[in-house]
Design an enzyme around this catalytic site. Sequence first.
Site: not given
Length: 256
Positions: A38, A60, A173
């Site tokens: 990742d 991502k 996030m």
Amino acid sequence: MNTKEPRITLVGAGPGDPELITLKGLKALQSADVVLYDALVGEAMLDHVPAAAVKIYVGKRSGEHAYAQETINRLMVDYAVNYGHVVRLKGGDPFVFGRGYEELEFAAAHHIPATVVPGISSSIAVAGIQQIPVTHRGMSESFWVVTGTTTSGQVSADIYDAARSNATVVVLMGLKKLQEITNIFAAAGRADLPAAIIQDGSTPAERMVSGTVRNIAETAAREQIKAPSVLIFGEVVSLHPSFRSLQVLHAGVTEK
């Protein structure tokens, strides 16, 4: 033709520092035939992978999607069938906003044995590295870990409940929604609650700003704090030396 038994290992790489992977995770990497890794995985982690292994970036990030989750699932299974041991290397812990269980389900649906190696989650570790405890006797009895942005692009409804609690609230996030999140805390009467933002936690590029709900968004903008960042709201932030220094500075300004 591949003669190895197909298998998949989901490995949590930890918060960013390559030395924070577990010993079991390291051993999985050393036996990998394929590694799907990742965006938040440090490149140095790949030094532990055999030279002949296939290494594929499937990161991502907000605004950047190298592969859709469905494609990653398919790659994981296809490589296991054709190569043998696939390590799915994920930042933090596979089950903390990592969609790890979706990958387990996909592997099981295709009869590929899969195991999980937990990772150190940035939700706890990044604060801890800065010596901010998410719990502290007499100050915080629990903590929330909340996503800042849901798949629909909205602020998580859980933040409204978290803002009304006395718990430490860790938001992952959430930097793009920072102003909206601080508005939620302020509306709950928490404008003076200590707050901190830690960028690139556990890495050499780590940066931190602290303040209160009232001013943390302005401070983050002024200091040009970027993602990936962890947001921390709670009285425990007041234990950090930078917060105490800010309070002294502000007190001095008030006295004048």
